[in-house]
Design a protein around this motif. Structure first.
Motif, short mmCIF file in Angstrom:
data_model
loop_
_atom_site.label_atom_id
_atom_site.label_comp_id
_atom_site.label_asym_id
_atom_site.label_seq_id
_atom_site.Cartn_x
_atom_site.Cartn_y
_atom_site.Cartn_z
N GLU A 1 56.51 77.49 38.99
CA GLU A 1 56.03 78.81 39.37
C GLU A 1 56.85 79.37 40.52
OE1 GLU A 1 51.32 78.65 38.99
OE2 GLU A 1 52.17 76.88 39.98
N VAL A 2 57.21 80.63 40.41
CA VAL A 2 57.86 81.35 41.49
C VAL A 2 56.79 82.18 42.19
CG1 VAL A 2 59.58 83.10 42.10
CG2 VAL A 2 60.05 81.47 40.24
N LEU A 3 56.72 82.07 43.51
CA LEU A 3 55.78 82.86 44.30
C LEU A 3 56.59 83.82 45.17
CD1 LEU A 3 53.38 80.06 45.64
CD2 LEU A 3 53.41 81.15 43.38
N ILE A 4 56.50 85.10 44.87
CA ILE A 4 57.22 86.09 45.67
C ILE A 4 56.23 86.71 46.65
CG2 ILE A 4 58.57 88.21 45.64
CD1 ILE A 4 59.76 87.27 43.01
N THR A 5 56.47 86.41 47.92
CA THR A 5 55.51 86.75 48.94
C THR A 5 56.23 87.23 50.20
OG1 THR A 5 53.55 85.89 50.11
CG2 THR A 5 55.29 84.29 49.63
N HIS A 6 55.74 86.86 51.35
CA HIS A 6 56.21 87.37 52.63
C HIS A 6 56.50 86.20 53.56
CE1 HIS A 6 54.86 91.25 51.11
NE2 HIS A 6 53.84 90.56 50.62
N ALA A 7 57.14 86.48 54.67
CA ALA A 7 57.58 85.42 55.58
C ALA A 7 56.42 84.55 56.08
CB ALA A 7 58.32 86.04 56.77
N TYR A 8 55.31 85.17 56.45
CA TYR A 8 54.22 84.38 57.04
C TYR A 8 53.54 83.46 56.01
CZ TYR A 8 54.74 87.55 61.03
OH TYR A 8 55.22 88.28 62.09
N PRO A 9 53.23 83.92 54.80
CA PRO A 9 52.68 82.99 53.81
C PRO A 9 53.65 81.85 53.46
CG PRO A 9 52.12 85.22 53.19
CD PRO A 9 53.10 85.32 54.33
N ALA B 1 57.14 93.21 47.39
CA ALA B 1 57.05 91.97 46.61
C ALA B 1 56.93 92.28 45.12
CB ALA B 1 55.87 91.13 47.08
N VAL B 2 56.18 93.32 44.78
CA VAL B 2 56.04 93.72 43.37
C VAL B 2 57.41 94.02 42.78
CG1 VAL B 2 55.11 95.46 41.78
CG2 VAL B 2 53.68 94.60 43.66
N ARG B 3 58.19 94.85 43.49
CA ARG B 3 59.51 95.24 42.96
C ARG B 3 60.45 94.05 42.89
NH1 ARG B 3 62.14 96.88 39.33
NH2 ARG B 3 64.14 97.84 39.73
N SER B 4 60.42 93.19 43.91
CA SER B 4 61.26 91.99 43.87
C SER B 4 60.90 91.13 42.66
CB SER B 4 61.10 91.17 45.15
OG SER B 4 61.64 91.84 46.27
N ARG C 1 53.51 70.16 39.92
CA ARG C 1 53.60 71.61 40.12
C ARG C 1 54.84 71.86 40.97
NH1 ARG C 1 48.56 74.89 41.96
NH2 ARG C 1 48.75 76.00 40.01
N HIS C 2 55.80 72.56 40.39
CA HIS C 2 57.02 72.94 41.09
C HIS C 2 56.81 74.38 41.58
CE1 HIS C 2 59.13 69.52 39.15
NE2 HIS C 2 58.31 69.81 38.15
N VAL C 3 56.82 74.55 42.88
CA VAL C 3 56.60 75.88 43.46
C VAL C 3 57.89 76.32 44.14
CG1 VAL C 3 55.32 77.18 45.22
CG2 VAL C 3 54.13 75.52 43.77
N TYR C 4 58.37 77.50 43.73
CA TYR C 4 59.57 78.09 44.31
C TYR C 4 59.13 79.32 45.09
CZ TYR C 4 61.38 75.12 40.64
OH TYR C 4 61.63 74.04 39.82
N LEU C 5 59.15 79.20 46.40
CA LEU C 5 58.71 80.28 47.28
C LEU C 5 59.89 81.19 47.59
CD1 LEU C 5 56.72 78.06 49.76
CD2 LEU C 5 55.73 79.75 48.22
N VAL C 6 59.68 82.49 47.45
CA VAL C 6 60.71 83.47 47.71
C VAL C 6 60.10 84.60 48.54
CG1 VAL C 6 62.30 85.15 46.68
CG2 VAL C 6 61.90 82.96 45.53
N ARG C 7 60.73 84.87 49.68
CA ARG C 7 60.33 86.07 50.42
C ARG C 7 60.95 87.26 49.69
NH1 ARG C 7 62.32 88.07 56.34
NH2 ARG C 7 60.92 89.86 56.49
N HIS C 8 60.24 88.36 49.63
CA HIS C 8 60.74 89.58 48.98
C HIS C 8 62.09 90.00 49.55
CE1 HIS C 8 59.96 91.82 52.65
NE2 HIS C 8 58.84 91.12 52.74
#
Length: 195
Positions: free
Chosen positions: A124-132, A51-54, A4-11
């Motif tokens: 998978e790209v996860l668009i979330t926030h700084a704390y998560p 995050a939705v818009r990003s 599982r390749h996870v790409y974390l992105v803050r909005h």
């Protein structure tokens, strides 16, 4: 063995009402362009508007990826310590036992869903926030729960983690802003000693 390749992105950068600014939209376009060369299967995003818009913007660069909401990615405090270090006491002021239990529940849901190997190879790209993002990095490094504090993630910075069966997670990137020109690299957190 599936990875599982996870790409974390803050909005992207947002205004005080949680809506993307023009800067945030441009940041989202640039990270979308960076991710376009990868075989992305899905873009998951927090239910919050920034995050939705990003995710919508990033999704335009990933036409084969489904863009979907994941409640586990919502902005939240992932861990409330029993005895916060003095420098962080004000940050946790007002968090009682109920809030701490809810923080733990949300953090467990986040790691339970995304911080594990997949049955098939997935990107998978996860668009979330700084704390998560900080919580998932802390989890991947098997660091103590308090270590999420101070991991300040830039807007649309890229963090990459791989999860495989039988081995610890592999941290490939953290807070990489190479796709952003210098004037768009910003964490949203003030510099110097924080809080």
């Amino acid at each position: 063995m599936a990875t599982r390749h996870v790409y974390l992105v803050r909005h992207g950068a947002a205004d005080p009402f949680g809506e993307l600014t023009d800067v945030g939209q441009r940041q989202s376009e640039l990270v979308g362009q960076r991710l376009a060369g990868l075989p992305i299967d899905a873009v998951w995003h927090s239910p919050l508007p920034r995050a939705v818009r990003s995710a919508q913007i990033v999704g335009t660069y990933l036409p084969n990826a489904a863009v979907r909401e994941a409640a586990e990615l919502v902005d939240h405090i992932p861990h409330v310590p029993d005895n916060a270090p003095p420098a962080w006491a004000a940050f946790f002021d007002g968090y009682g036992a109920e809030e701490a239990a809810e923080a733990e529940r949300l953090a467990d849901a986040l790691t339970g869903r995304f911080a594990r190997p997949a049955e098939t190879e997935t990107h998978e790209v996860l668009i979330t926030h700084a704390y998560p993002v900080a919580w998932l990095v802390r989890h991947a490094l098997d660091a103590p729960p308090m270590r999420w504090l101070g991991l300040n993630c830039g807007n649309t910075a890229l963090t990459a983690i791989e999860y495989r069966d039988g081995t610890a997670p592999t941290m490939l990137l953290y807070n990489d802003m190479g796709h952003l020109p210098a004037d768009l690299r910003w964490t949203g957190f003030r510099t110097g000693v924080w809080p």
